[in-house]
Design an enzyme around this catalytic site. Structure first.
Site, PDB file in Angstrom:
ATOM      1  N   HIS A 165       0.809  -1.216   0.000  1.00  0.00           N
ATOM      2  CA  HIS A 165       0.000   0.000   0.000  1.00  0.00           C
ATOM      3  C   HIS A 165       0.845   1.270   0.000  1.00  0.00           C
ATOM      4  CE1 HIS A 165       0.440   0.020   4.528  1.00  0.00           C
ATOM      5  NE2 HIS A 165       0.432   1.316   4.325  1.00  0.00           N
TER       6      HIS A 165
ATOM      7  N   ASP B 234       0.087  -7.668   1.723  1.00  0.00           N
ATOM      8  CA  ASP B 234       0.468  -6.258   1.692  1.00  0.00           C
ATOM      9  C   ASP B 234       1.982  -6.098   1.715  1.00  0.00           C
ATOM     10  OD1 ASP B 234       0.277  -3.547   1.552  1.00  0.00           O
ATOM     11  OD2 ASP B 234      -0.403  -3.239   3.615  1.00  0.00           O
TER      12      ASP B 234
ATOM     13  N   ASN C  96       5.424   4.890   8.892  1.00  0.00           N
ATOM     14  CA  ASN C  96       6.187   3.720   9.327  1.00  0.00           C
ATOM     15  C   ASN C  96       5.877   2.485   8.483  1.00  0.00           C
ATOM     16  OD1 ASN C  96       6.290   5.023  12.485  1.00  0.00           O
ATOM     17  ND2 ASN C  96       8.069   3.867  11.766  1.00  0.00           N
ATOM     18  N   SER C  97       4.832   2.560   7.680  1.00  0.00           N
ATOM     19  CA  SER C  97       4.424   1.407   6.871  1.00  0.00           C
ATOM     20  C   SER C  97       5.581   0.879   6.037  1.00  0.00           C
ATOM     21  CB  SER C  97       3.282   1.793   5.934  1.00  0.00           C
ATOM     22  OG  SER C  97       2.078   1.926   6.614  1.00  0.00           O
TER      23      SER C  97
ATOM     24  N   GLY D 289      -9.225 -26.054  -2.254  1.00  0.00           N
ATOM     25  CA  GLY D 289     -10.542 -26.140  -2.888  1.00  0.00           C
ATOM     26  C   GLY D 289     -11.667 -26.481  -1.941  1.00  0.00           C
ATOM     27  N   VAL D 290     -11.644 -25.884  -0.733  1.00  0.00           N
ATOM     28  CA  VAL D 290     -12.741 -26.093   0.220  1.00  0.00           C
ATOM     29  C   VAL D 290     -13.194 -24.752   0.778  1.00  0.00           C
ATOM     30  CG1 VAL D 290     -12.012 -28.403   0.914  1.00  0.00           C
ATOM     31  CG2 VAL D 290     -11.149 -26.419   2.165  1.00  0.00           C
TER      32      VAL D 290
END
Length: 514
Positions: free
Chosen positions: A142, A172, A247-248, A304-305
């Protein structure tokens, strides 16, 4: 950085201010009490942190970078008007006003002077860290978004143009590449083992909060395994080290100078740090980063559940040994690996490739981190017995939507009965039309729900269809009452229903037997 979610934050109420006189009286009583206590009791020992973190910060700071990401966007036509914050109601208000009035320089796609729309840059600032001296940098997805100009700014102010190696929105994360200069070699930091971190362990965060690059903050690991509902693989480290906007993408270090987390989100009603920050654990991030570096994309395993959690009532209804645990299979894709391997609706997956599945949220993370095409053993509990199935994992695609197994049942009868606080009827053409029930949905339709019943508490609604009772298919109301009576005779305290919506989506609901 950004708040975890704006709506849920409202539930975190603020402490009400005490009246001034009452507060003073309360403080006086606390101080008096403290003075009495100190006269009678020894001074308690308090936990002490490291004497200084300066050596550690100096050791790793050169590997931490600032990220400047610019995106060129089309500006509004060159009219003169009030400047308002983007995304606010005022922006739409003034947009409408100037479009209607043709404010100065306005007038649609071009201004009065036939001036074309202008281009402007939208800038964002974040943090990152170098993992390879050859020029690989990690940050949050982001932070860079859809930027077309990214610069990595080193601790000494050197600016390097970066290109995107790969990015992943689900965790992310993003990997960038820069070209180091001959006179300025890069310094890299290693990853540590996030699984070894315990609540109470000291950590430091270094980053670019509010554009103040090279900022160091310290705190402890507050908790592990946090699910903040930001994505399907949430497994965050919570820390009280100060983390703010900017800080991301920055690193969270252990006391050995190893990256054990990537700072990603904060929970804050104010927009600033309130001591609740979240970092992607290195154990989750490193496999993703390795794939982004090697392939430019993430190739996740696919089982696949469709699954749901197992609570105490469901565990009892399933006769699940060991109590509530595992992931209950509520749907099996017709063309998925699970279907081919023989995993069935109602199975509880308790172990995947040797790793115990404690809760349903564990399974997506474990499966996603398993290589595509690998053959693994999946242990399920089926009707009280442990069964092992060998599954060859497929690859999860962004557009994959598991389809539910085709539940074929005998034709129902139309007799109406009452059980478990439900009025039940066989599915007729009239009821299919009334509740818009798909032709593929088979079972017993609910026509009324007693508002004082457990079924109502579990949100069963008229128009939903009971497909199974106690893991046995039902096609008539009589089948339901017969199965409920049999479970009561067996001494069961609850019954597990497989309930289908009108469109065919199913879920398991456990209801107590009086």
């Amino acid at each position: 950085m950004y708040p975890v979610a704006s709506a849920p934050e409202a539930s975190f109420g603020r402490a009400k201010a005490q009246p001034r006189s009452r507060a003073r009286a309360l403080m006086a009583s606390i101080l008096v009490g403290a003075s009495v206590a100190t006269a009678a009791l020894p001074v308690p020992a308090f936990a002490k942190g490291p004497a200084s973190l300066a050596d550690l910060a100096e050791q790793v700071t050169d590997a931490v970078v600032n990220i400047s990401a610019s995106t060129t966007v089309e500006a509004r036509s060159g009219r003169a008007g009030p400047q308002v914050p983007p995304g606010t109601p005022f922006e739409d208000l003034f947009e409408e006003f100037f479009n209607r009035r043709g404010g100065r320089g306005g007038g649609g796609e071009r201004g009065d002077n036939d001036t074309p729309r202008q281009q402007r840059k939208s800038n964002s600032l974040g943090s990152g860290f170098i993992i390879d001296a050859a020029g690989l940098v990690v940050t949050n997805n982001h932070v860079i978004g859809d930027a077309n100009d990214i610069q990595v700014i080193l601790h000494d102010g050197t600016k390097l143009k970066a290109e995107i190696v790969g990015k992943d929105s689900k965790i992310d994360l993003a990997v960038l590449r820069v070209k180091p200069t001959a006179d300025r070699p890069l310094k890299a930091v290693p990853f540590g083992d996030s699984d070894k971190m315990r609540p109470g362990d000291w950590v430091i965060a270094i980053g670019n909060p509010f554009g103040l690059g090279g900022s160091v903050s310290a705190g402890i690991v507050s908790a592990r395994g946090r699910n903040i509902e930001s994505g399907p693989y949430d497994n965050y480290i919570q820390t009280d080290a100060a983390i703010n906007k900017g800080n991301s993408g920055g690193p969270l270090f252990n006391m050995d100078g190893e990256v054990i987390g990537i700072n990603t989100a904060i929970l804050s009603p104010t927009g600033g740090s309130v001591g609740i920050g979240f970092a992607v654990p290195s154990g989750t991030a490193k496999p993703v980063i390795d794939q982004l570096r090697d392939f430019g994309e993430v190739r996740r395993g696919w089982l696949g559940v469709r699954i749901q959690n197992v609570d105490d009532a469901t565990a009892e209804a399933l006769n699940l040994k060991g109590g509530a645990r595992g992931a209950l299979v509520a749907g099996v894709g017709e063309k998925g690996p699970a279907k081919t391997a023989g995993i069935e609706l109602g199975d509880v997956i308790v172990k995947f490739n040797g790793t115990p599945v404690k809760a349903s949220g564990d399974l997506p993370r474990i499966v996603a981190s398993t290589p595509v095409g690998q053959k693994v053993d999946v242990v399920v509990m089926r009707k009280g017995e442990e069964v092992t199935k060998a599954v060859t994992l497929g690859r999860l695609e962004d557009g994959d939507k598991p389809q539910l197994a085709n539940l074929r049942q005998p034709e129902p009868e139309s007799a109406t009965r009452q059980a478990l606080g439900l009025n039940l009827s066989g599915i007729t053409d009239e009821l299919r039309k009334k509740y818009s029930i798909k032709d593929t949905v088979k079972g017993v339709v609910v026509t009324r729900v007693d508002p004082n019943s457990t079924a109502s508490d579990k949100r069963i609604q008229p128009g939903e269809v009971i497909v199974e009772v106690g893991q046995e298919a039902v096609s008539t109301p009589a089948d339901v009452t017969k199965r409920v009576d049999a479970l009561k005779k067996e001494g069961r305290k609850s019954v597990l229903l497989l309930v289908a919506s009108a469109t065919g989506d199913v879920r398991f609901v456990a209801i107590g037997l009086d």
